[in-house]
Every structure is written in C-alpha cells, then in structure tokens.
Design a protein around this motif. Structure first.
Motif, PDB file in Angstrom:
ATOM      1  N   GLY A  34       0.591  -1.175   0.159  1.00  0.00           N
ATOM      2  CA  GLY A  34      -0.038  -0.007  -0.098  1.00  0.00           C
ATOM      3  C   GLY A  34       0.936   1.173  -0.011  1.00  0.00           C
ATOM      4  O   GLY A  34       0.629   2.150  -0.820  1.00  0.00           O
ATOM      5  N   GLN A  35       1.798   1.559   0.831  1.00  0.00           N
ATOM      6  CA  GLN A  35       2.861   2.536   0.932  1.00  0.00           C
ATOM      7  C   GLN A  35       3.502   2.634  -0.485  1.00  0.00           C
ATOM      8  O   GLN A  35       3.599   3.656  -0.763  1.00  0.00           O
ATOM      9  N   LEU A  36       3.898   1.785  -0.993  1.00  0.00           N
ATOM     10  CA  LEU A  36       4.603   1.671  -2.174  1.00  0.00           C
ATOM     11  C   LEU A  36       3.953   2.511  -3.400  1.00  0.00           C
ATOM     12  O   LEU A  36       4.314   3.298  -4.001  1.00  0.00           O
ATOM     13  N   PHE A  37       2.704   1.907  -3.495  1.00  0.00           N
ATOM     14  CA  PHE A  37       1.800   2.571  -4.612  1.00  0.00           C
ATOM     15  C   PHE A  37       1.272   3.889  -4.331  1.00  0.00           C
ATOM     16  O   PHE A  37       1.007   4.755  -5.190  1.00  0.00           O
ATOM     17  N   HIS A  38       0.972   4.055  -2.936  1.00  0.00           N
ATOM     18  CA  HIS A  38       0.635   5.528  -2.409  1.00  0.00           C
ATOM     19  C   HIS A  38       1.817   6.515  -2.836  1.00  0.00           C
ATOM     20  O   HIS A  38       1.455   7.438  -3.507  1.00  0.00           O
ATOM     21  N   ASN A  39       3.251   6.214  -2.359  1.00  0.00           N
ATOM     22  CA  ASN A  39       4.130   7.004  -2.836  1.00  0.00           C
ATOM     23  C   ASN A  39       4.404   7.224  -4.250  1.00  0.00           C
ATOM     24  O   ASN A  39       4.674   8.076  -4.822  1.00  0.00           O
ATOM     25  N   ALA A  40       4.032   5.948  -5.165  1.00  0.00           N
ATOM     26  CA  ALA A  40       4.302   6.094  -6.662  1.00  0.00           C
ATOM     27  C   ALA A  40       3.175   7.013  -6.915  1.00  0.00           C
ATOM     28  O   ALA A  40       3.580   7.846  -7.744  1.00  0.00           O
ATOM     29  N   GLN A  41       2.076   7.238  -6.295  1.00  0.00           N
ATOM     30  CA  GLN A  41       0.955   8.292  -6.858  1.00  0.00           C
ATOM     31  C   GLN A  41       1.429   9.718  -6.265  1.00  0.00           C
ATOM     32  O   GLN A  41       1.339  10.762  -7.017  1.00  0.00           O
ATOM     33  N   ARG A  42       2.334   9.962  -5.292  1.00  0.00           N
ATOM     34  CA  ARG A  42       2.689  11.014  -4.820  1.00  0.00           C
ATOM     35  C   ARG A  42       3.931  11.464  -5.910  1.00  0.00           C
ATOM     36  O   ARG A  42       3.932  12.592  -6.175  1.00  0.00           O
ATOM     37  N   PHE A  43       4.853  10.481  -6.328  1.00  0.00           N
ATOM     38  CA  PHE A  43       5.704  11.020  -7.264  1.00  0.00           C
ATOM     39  C   PHE A  43       5.137  11.370  -8.661  1.00  0.00           C
ATOM     40  O   PHE A  43       5.408  12.007  -9.199  1.00  0.00           O
ATOM     41  N   ALA A  44       4.067  10.665  -8.985  1.00  0.00           N
ATOM     42  CA  ALA A  44       3.374  11.120 -10.201  1.00  0.00           C
ATOM     43  C   ALA A  44       2.673  12.331 -10.164  1.00  0.00           C
ATOM     44  O   ALA A  44       2.735  13.323 -11.068  1.00  0.00           O
ATOM     45  N   ALA A  45       2.210  12.825  -8.948  1.00  0.00           N
ATOM     46  CA  ALA A  45       1.652  14.126  -8.523  1.00  0.00           C
ATOM     47  C   ALA A  45       2.762  15.169  -8.567  1.00  0.00           C
ATOM     48  O   ALA A  45       2.791  16.333  -9.489  1.00  0.00           O
ATOM     49  N   ALA A  46       3.700  14.780  -7.973  1.00  0.00           N
ATOM     50  CA  ALA A  46       5.120  15.952  -8.153  1.00  0.00           C
ATOM     51  C   ALA A  46       5.703  16.204  -9.517  1.00  0.00           C
ATOM     52  O   ALA A  46       6.108  17.373  -9.843  1.00  0.00           O
ATOM     53  N   ILE A  47       5.820  15.019 -10.177  1.00  0.00           N
ATOM     54  CA  ILE A  47       6.464  15.182 -11.716  1.00  0.00           C
ATOM     55  C   ILE A  47       5.401  15.990 -12.357  1.00  0.00           C
ATOM     56  O   ILE A  47       5.797  16.911 -13.291  1.00  0.00           O
ATOM     57  N   THR A  48       4.254  15.631 -12.282  1.00  0.00           N
ATOM     58  CA  THR A  48       3.079  16.209 -13.046  1.00  0.00           C
ATOM     59  C   THR A  48       2.958  17.997 -12.625  1.00  0.00           C
ATOM     60  O   THR A  48       3.102  18.787 -13.773  1.00  0.00           O
ATOM     61  N   SER A  49       3.116  18.136 -11.298  1.00  0.00           N
ATOM     62  CA  SER A  49       3.438  19.623 -11.042  1.00  0.00           C
ATOM     63  C   SER A  49       4.764  20.207 -11.731  1.00  0.00           C
ATOM     64  O   SER A  49       4.653  21.342 -11.973  1.00  0.00           O
ATOM     65  N   ALA A  50       5.423  19.593 -11.971  1.00  0.00           N
ATOM     66  CA  ALA A  50       6.883  19.951 -12.574  1.00  0.00           C
ATOM     67  C   ALA A  50       6.975  20.085 -13.926  1.00  0.00           C
ATOM     68  O   ALA A  50       7.808  20.351 -14.791  1.00  0.00           O
TER      69      ALA A  50
END
Ligand code: AMP
Length: 498
Positions: A34-50
């Motif tokens: 759960g943590q792994l995929f939660h973090n993956a979606q956080r990375f996805a949000a961070a790169i999208t914001s960039a």
C-alpha cells in the motif's frame, strides 16, 4: 476511473492487500504494498506539477532504491515513459541518451548534479540519492495523482540497448509488453504471495526492473530488497527466502563461498538464472552443493523473456528451455526458416516483443519484420523436445558480469588514442564474469604504453566496459577479404583468464 493498463494491473494485488510487506531491508521498517503505490502516486503528482505530461520521458540515472521503484511506477501512473540509465555511465555517455530521448525530466544522483546539469537541455533536473533523499523527494506533497488513462499499446518505458555500430538504441516497451510478460512469468514460475524473492539485481535493466520487480508486484511476493549483489547479504537472506533471480555471476560467486549448503537453501523453492549463458559446470556444481537445479531462461531488452526451462519438467543444463506460453520462436537461415536441429538466427514473436527503436525506423525495419517476428541476433538450435540452446551471438556482443558490452564502442575510443594503429576488442571465458574483455591493440610506434590506453579509457568508459587485459600485437589476423578474424583471436586467447 480511467484505466491505466500497466499501473492498474501491477497495483491490483496492493489494492486488495495494502498491509502486506513488499520490501524487507536490513535496518529499515518493511515497506508495504500500500505504501509503495501510495508513494508512486505522490511521485506522479510531483512530476506532473513540475510540468511532466503523458507521453513525456523521464530519464533516471539513480542508484537502486525503493524510491526509484516508486518513481518508475509514478511515471507509469502519470502516463509517461520511464527511461532508466546505468549509474556507471559517464557524462559523455549520458549526453547521447539525453539528446536522443529528449526527456522532460532528468533525475540523477545528488553528487552528480553539477556535472549533469549542463547536459539537460530544456529538461528539469531533480536528484534522488540511494537513501531516497534529494530534490525530487523534497518536492513530494500529500497530493496523489489518479492514474492517467493509458491503453495496452501506449509506451511505458524505453530501455537503451547497446548498438552493434556503437550507438545505443532505445527499445520502446508498451504497457502490454511489460504486463503480459510478467503475467506469463508469474504463472510459469508459480509465483504467489507466499514467496519471498531475493532482489539483488540492478534496476536499470530488464531483468531487475521488469522480471524481478513486476513479477513480485503482480504475484504479491515480498522481496528482500538489496542495493546490489553481495554474497554476505544473499547468504543472510536465503534461510527466509523462497526464490532468487540472478545472473550467472551470482551463482559462480556464491559457489565460491563455503557457507553455501543444502541446509542454507532448505527454504528455497526456485533459483533462476538469465541474461548470459550459465555454464553446465555451474549448473551441476549448484545441484551438488545445494540439491537445487537452477532454472535457466532467455530474454532480452527488446523482447522481455522468450524461453524458460520448465518449472516441473526437466531443467536441462546448457539450454534455455522452451518458448514461454504466448511466445513463438523459430530458427532462420539465409533462405528462411530452418528445420528442427539446424543452427540459425533465433526469431521470436508475441505480445512480449517491443514496439521498435526510439526514433530509428530504419533500425526497427532491419530487426522487426512487418509480420511481428523479431530477429534477435542470437544463434540457436532447437532439439527434438523443443528445448532451445543458444550457440553464439551473431553480433559480437560481449556479456561480462551480466552486462552487455559491444566491442565497437571500445574499439572506436582506442583507435582515437594517439599512437594506436588499430584494435579489436573481444570477450574470452572468465570464471567470474562469464566473459572478460580483452583489447588487442596494434601500436603505431613504440611510445604507446598500456598505461596511456588505460588512462584514456578510464575517463570515457563505465568500469564494466573497461578491458581487463590489453595485448599489444604487431598486427591483427585477417581473412582474404580483409576482415579481422575475431574468432581466431578468441581461440588464441581463450585461456587468458582461466
Ligand atoms: P539484454 O538485452 O541486456 O537483456 O541482453 C540480451 C542478450 O543476452 C540476448 O540477446 C542473449 O544474447 C543474451 N542472453 C540472455 N539470456 C541468456 C541465456 N540464458 N543464455 C545465453 N545468452 C543469454
């Protein structure tokens, strides 16, 4: 919710079992699915914001870490194309990949930020260290990106393979290339969530990134996540593991350790080897020492995995087994497909086969036929039971310690050195590395020394590509057509390291 073919498939187990540990690391808390995929979606949000958009490439030259795995999954969730690069590549090697792939984001090791910044063109540069810290993790917030819709044929990754002409080619891998192959392997090798897999492979290559990681994610297996190959760490993990995926060098190094015994491996159900030929001798010694028969399989960056020895049937040493379900394989000669029992070039076809080389339509047309058959360049033979053996490589690829090295790239650098007339780079048997790199050099004058050559190569080539031995000779053997006879050189120096 829109569908993202690969992300949704790989996260399905995690969705049902978020608490299950995905990764065990010495000195760290387990990281759950759960943590792994939660973090993956956080990375996805961070790169999208960039500014990262669907279809963009993200190039990551980073050390192995769980955050790097999360970044890979995050790029897929964001609808992008993940482009992992060997951390050993020098800045001059990196410059080519970055200009060829034109990523919109580059992620590098914090220690190399200043060196890599000038190579980034318009791309945003972030850092990610082996401990998971860096400017990319600093950019993470609580925001989660819902996976962007992607179909089976959309690209999920580009992995560069070395080119025979010296230049690397970017193999374009789709969501379904990756998903279908990991599903096939999960079933064929009987992976389930009772498994504990030792993950000691690098994650910039198909073996560690896709075979090991995707199979674990899909099946719900827990991994002992190790930063690299260390016999001590593997030996420590074996009693609590069920499976290991390795290159032949893992097995030869472990055989050299007196702690390797049947008791140590009693909990293990499966040892898998691939990426380079496993010597019959290694296979037999492993069985004597542990009671286990190593399962050898064959694949490549462009095709994912093609063949495997069976899980239940006979695992034959010196063969790479049978075509996997859904993979067609044939042996082809100059005139077309050959009958069983003849040696020719292996061609494969199936959902596993890539979409072509990034921005190289001519190269793609040379190797990928319009009807879907991919010309592997490996020479092979199929026996009466359908087992495939690889007898050589059409190309002069050298595989050393599981890494591919193309002689042309090294020859070109050596030939540029003052005082060198010409050179030929070959691989010869090496007990530890499978093949050791030898550079045969014809000097122009007596001033050329081995030190000159080594000093130049050390600044230009990743360590694994640097020759283990330089030989200065008055001339190279040639045939009547003037072609350098590498085969003769390989025969002459076959025992150099043994
Ligand atoms: P890569 O693209 O780095 O995965 O390298 C692919 C090449 O590795 C193949 O084309 C083969 O030449 C070689 N290879 C992979 N697995 C095996 C194996 N089990 N036995 C012999 N060669 C292998």
């Amino acid at each position: 919710m829109p569908e993202n073919h690969l992300f949704d498939s790989l996260s399905a187990y995690a969705g049902r079992n978020p608490e299950k540990p995905f990764a065990l690391r010495v000195g760290h808390e387990p990281r759950s699915f759960g943590q792994l995929f939660h973090n993956a979606q956080r990375f996805a949000a961070a790169i999208t914001s960039a500014g990262f958009k669907p279809g963009d490439r993200l190039a990551a030259q980073v050390d192995k870490s769980l955050e790097a795995i999360e970044l890979y999954l995050g790029v897929v969730a964001a609808g992008g194309v993940f482009l992992p690069l060997n951390p050993a590549y020098t800045a001059s090697e990196l410059a080519y990949f970055l200009s060829d792939a034109s990523p919109s984001i580059v992620v590098c090791d914090p220690a190399r930020e200043n060196e890599i910044a000038p190579l980034c063109n318009k791309a945003r540069l972030f850092t990610l260290g082996s401990d998971g810290s860096g400017t990319l993790t600093d950019a993470l917030t609580d925001a989660l990106l819902e996976p962007i819709a992607r179909t089976a044929d959309d690209l999920a990754a580009i992995l560069y393979t070395s080119g025979t002409t010296g230049r690397s080619k970017g193999a374009m891998l789709s969501h379904d290339n990756l998903f279908s192959n990991s599903q096939t392997l999960t079933e064929y090798w009987h992976f389930s969530d009772s498994d504990v897999l030792i993950h000691a492979l690098p994650i910039f290559h198909t073996h560690g990134l896709f075979v090991a990681t995707n199979v674990a994610l899909l099946s719900g297996a827990t991994v002992h996540f190790q930063s690299g190959f260390s016999p001590d760490q593997i030996i420590e993990a074996l009693p609590t593991s069920t499976s290991l995926m390795g290159v032949p060098t893992f097995y030869t190094r472990l055989l050299a350790d007196p702690r390797l015994t049947p008791e140590l491996t009693a909990n293990m159900r499966l040892f898998i080897s691939g990426s380079a030929p496993l010597l019959t001798d290694t296979h037999e010694q492993w069985q004597t020492r542990t009671g286990h028969r190593i399962l050898e399989r064959y694949g490549m960056t462009e095709t994912n995995m093609n063949t495997s020895n069976p899980y239940n049937g006979a695992r034959r040493a010196g063969t790479v087994g049978l075509p996997l379900p859904g993979v067609e394989l044939r042996v082809v000669g100059a005139e077309g497909p050959l009958p069983q029992g003849e040696i020719g070039t292996l061609e494969v076809r199936g959902a596993n086969v890539f979409k072509g080389y990034w921005q190289m339509p001519e190269k793609t047309a040379e190797e990928l036929r319009p009807d879907g058959w991919f010309i592997t360049g490996d020479l092979g033979i199929v026996d009466k039971q359908g087992y495939v053996s690889i007898v050589g490589r059409g190309k002069d690829l050298i595989i050393t310690g599981g890494f591919n090295v193309y002689p042309k790239e090294i020859e070109a650098l050596i030939d540029d050195i003052e005082g060198v007339k010409e050179s030929a780079v070959i691989g010869v048997p090496h007990a530890d590395f499978g093949e050791g790199i030898v550079a045969v050099i014809v000097p122009e004058n007596e001033r050329l020394t081995e030190n000159n050559v080594n000093a130049v190569l050390a600044t230009k080539l990743a360590k694994f590509k640097q020759p283990k031995k330089l030989l200065l000779l008055p001339e190279l053997p040639r045939n009547t057509m003037g072609k350098v006879q590498k085969k003769a050189l390989r025969e002459t120096y076959a025992n150099l390291f043994t």
